[in-house]
Design a protein around this motif. Structure first.
Motif, mmCIF file in Angstrom:
data_model
loop_
_atom_site.group_PDB
_atom_site.id
_atom_site.type_symbol
_atom_site.label_atom_id
_atom_site.label_comp_id
_atom_site.label_asym_id
_atom_site.label_seq_id
_atom_site.Cartn_x
_atom_site.Cartn_y
_atom_site.Cartn_z
ATOM 1 N N ARG A 123 -3.508 -13.404 -4.415
ATOM 2 C CA ARG A 123 -2.354 -12.929 -5.193
ATOM 3 C C ARG A 123 -1.890 -11.585 -4.669
ATOM 4 N N ARG A 124 -0.670 -11.237 -4.966
ATOM 5 C CA ARG A 124 -0.148 -9.947 -4.534
ATOM 6 C C ARG A 124 -0.878 -8.823 -5.250
ATOM 7 N N GLY A 125 -0.985 -7.696 -4.574
ATOM 8 C CA GLY A 125 -1.624 -6.570 -5.222
ATOM 9 C C GLY A 125 -1.040 -5.263 -4.715
ATOM 10 N N PHE A 126 -1.390 -4.202 -5.390
ATOM 11 C CA PHE A 126 -0.928 -2.878 -5.000
ATOM 12 C C PHE A 126 -2.118 -1.955 -4.788
ATOM 13 N N ALA A 127 -1.979 -1.087 -3.812
ATOM 14 C CA ALA A 127 -3.014 -0.082 -3.609
ATOM 15 C C ALA A 127 -2.339 1.280 -3.513
ATOM 16 N N VAL A 128 -2.875 2.235 -4.251
ATOM 17 C CA VAL A 128 -2.336 3.586 -4.217
ATOM 18 C C VAL A 128 -3.418 4.530 -3.722
ATOM 19 N N ASN A 129 -3.104 5.261 -2.672
ATOM 20 C CA ASN A 129 -4.079 6.187 -2.079
ATOM 21 C C ASN A 129 -3.672 7.626 -2.381
ATOM 22 N N MET A 130 -4.609 8.376 -2.895
ATOM 23 C CA MET A 130 -4.343 9.781 -3.202
ATOM 24 C C MET A 130 -4.688 10.631 -1.978
ATOM 25 N N VAL A 131 -3.696 11.328 -1.481
ATOM 26 C CA VAL A 131 -3.896 12.163 -0.300
ATOM 27 C C VAL A 131 -3.809 13.619 -0.737
ATOM 28 N N ASP A 132 -4.891 14.378 -0.547
ATOM 29 C CA ASP A 132 -4.887 15.740 -1.095
ATOM 30 C C ASP A 132 -5.187 16.825 -0.067
ATOM 31 N N SER A 133 -5.148 16.476 1.196
ATOM 32 C CA SER A 133 -5.438 17.489 2.211
ATOM 33 C C SER A 133 -4.946 17.006 3.571
ATOM 34 N N ILE A 134 -4.903 17.926 4.526
ATOM 35 C CA ILE A 134 -4.525 17.534 5.883
ATOM 36 C C ILE A 134 -5.538 16.518 6.378
ATOM 37 N N GLN A 148 0.827 -1.212 0.000
ATOM 38 C CA GLN A 148 0.000 0.000 0.000
ATOM 39 C C GLN A 148 0.862 1.263 0.000
ATOM 40 N N PHE A 149 0.469 2.178 -0.851
ATOM 41 C CA PHE A 149 1.205 3.437 -0.981
ATOM 42 C C PHE A 149 0.268 4.621 -0.802
ATOM 43 N N TYR A 150 0.851 5.766 -0.508
ATOM 44 C CA TYR A 150 0.044 6.967 -0.692
ATOM 45 C C TYR A 150 0.824 8.003 -1.486
ATOM 46 N N VAL A 151 0.090 8.824 -2.185
ATOM 47 C CA VAL A 151 0.692 9.866 -3.011
ATOM 48 C C VAL A 151 0.197 11.203 -2.476
ATOM 49 N N LEU A 152 1.139 12.110 -2.202
ATOM 50 C CA LEU A 152 0.728 13.419 -1.699
ATOM 51 C C LEU A 152 0.417 14.346 -2.856
#
Ligand code: ADP
Length: 435
Positions: free
Chosen positions: A405-416, A279-283
């Motif tokens: 199975r393996r997977g990826f998750a990307v979370n978009m973070v756009d505020s406090i 799991q990832f997040y993107v600022l």
């Protein structure tokens, strides 16, 4: 753990949330599930059985032959491609067919074989030589009643003397002429009319009563009371069967009210886990930023299949059209679309004809995420109060079973605010994993 990526790194800005996510329509959701499902849902959990009379022997069958069905009915079952009973059917079928008859409350998630089970029980129960209605089956909507009817018709296709009628709105009948069909399936209001106002059915002659999707039924205005009114018309000795995909207290209370001395069969859904998901997040700063980040990721999205979640229909529509304008191929699944259209989009996605699906929460249930290797939370899942919605997060990206199975998750973070939410989610799941 979350990994911070540097696809886009910007200062965090606080931005107000929007909150008109798709409204959950349980009956539609259930219909959608039925339209897109072609096989049993895997479930390795043990079935729990609570017997009305714990001293009576507990039967379970591993084959359909053991049920000693009429040959033409067994032929019907095999012609549907059913080789052996599903988990829930192993216990439910012998119970529903036992003599003297037994009442049953059965709960298991959708796709585990409940409809097929009670369809078989009804077909096996009726006496085709008696030309009056013997089985009543109540479903929440017209469309769901038709779906059940199709199963009965298919399964009973070698039983030419067993007839089925649909008690659904628009099906006009002559008053006071008793139906000859042994099985009637329909919605509560029309069934009630047919029993009382039109006198097409003698409720005292009903010997098997099936209440399907009890959880959906009680959530619908009027259906709960109408079901209870139908139930009151029936003979005490009528066999009562109730099915539900979920098992909250409200469903159980209702079930125990309408089903005397029940046997209870439950199959818990398989737990979803995040164990195999990176799991990832993107600022990001705001919506356009998130869009740019997504475009940068687009090459990765199409390696396998991806789902992108938005909080509102409006956002999903904007995102899909923006991606298309950029020259990317994406499909949109939105609550505005008719249920058949939604089923068609899901079908295309399942068949790999679409690689990227943009959607909102509600639409995504029923899509088997095993085949999706990347999930993007364009908007983080929040509840009505704006707090982290951990359950939805798990639904969106979780996998069932040990061999997920393996997977990826990307979370978009756009505020406090959304940073706070991602922290809440992280804390929630790291706490869970400590146990
Ligand atoms: P539910 O009512 O619990 O949602 P269904 O009875 O609709 O489940 O079954 C889900 C799917 O599995 C359907 O496509 C159905 O045809 C199929 N199915 C049901 N029972 C069996 C079985 N014993 N073997 C193979 N497939 C089955």
């Amino acid at each position: 753990h979350f990994y911070r990526t540097n696809v886009v790194q910007n200062k965090i800005q606080n931005e107000g949330g929007e909150g008109d996510g798709d409204k959950v329509d349980l009956a539609e959701q259930s219909l959608l599930n039925k339209l897109i499902r072609h096989s049993l849902v895997k479930n390795r959990n043990q079935v729990e059985v609570q017997q009305a009379d714990p001293s009576s022997p507990l039967f379970s069958v591993k084959t359909f032959q053991e049920l000693r069905l009429k040959p033409e009915l067994l032929q019907g079952v095999f012609s549907m491609g059913f080789n052996r009973p599903s988990r829930i059917q192993e216990n439910a079928l012998p119970l529903m067919m036992a003599e003297p008859h037994q009442n049953l409350i059965a709960q298991s998630q959708s796709g585990t074989g409940k409809t097929a089970a009670f369809s078989l029980a009804m077909l096996s129960h009726v006496n085709p030589d008696n030309t009056w209605t013997q089985c009543l089956c109540v479903a929440p909507t017209y469309e769901l009643a038709l779906q059940i009817g199709q199963v009965i018709e298919q399964m009973g296709k070698f039983c030419p003397n067993v007839k089925l009628a649909y008690a659904i709105r628009g099906n006009r009948m002559e008053r006071h002429v008793k139906l000859q069909e042994q099985i009637v399936i329909g919605t509560p209001g029309t069934i009630l009319d047919w029993c009382t106002k039109y006198k097409l059915i003698d409720p005292q002659k009903i010997t098997m009563f099936v209440l399907d999707e009890a959880d959906v039924m009680i959530a619908m205005q009027g259906h709960r009371d109408q079901s209870i009114r139908i139930h009151r018309l029936l003979n005490k000795d009528c066999q009562m069967l109730l099915f539900s995909a979920t098992f909250e207290d409200s469903v159980m209370k209702f079930a125990e009210r309408v089903i005397p001395d029940p046997n209870i069969i439950r199959l818990k859904r398989e737990e979803e886990t995040l164990d195999t998901i990176k799991q990832f997040y993107v600022l990001c700063r705001e919506k356009e930023d998130k869009f740019t980040a997504l475009c940068n990721l687009y090459g990765c999205l199409t390696i396998a299949q991806a789902m992108i979640f938005c909080h509102t229909r409006k956002m999903a529509a904007w995102l899909a059209s923006s991606l298309i304008k950029e020259g990317h191929q994406v499909a949109l699944l939105s609550g505005e679309m008719a249920v058949e259209q939604r089923a068609a989009v899901i079908e295309r996605f399942k068949n790999g004809k679409e690689k990227v699906l943009v959607t909102t929460n509600v639409c995504s249930r029923g899509i088997d995420v095993e085949q999706v290797s990347l999930v993007v939370n364009f908007d983080l899942p929040v509840d009505l109060e704006g707090n982290a919605d951990n359950e939805t997060y798990l639904h969106r990206i979780g996998r069932t079973g040990r061999f997920g199975r393996r997977g990826f998750a990307v979370n978009m973070v756009d505020s406090i605010n959304s940073m706070e939410i991602i922290k809440q989610i992280e804390m929630h799941f790291s706490e869970i994993s400590l146990f």
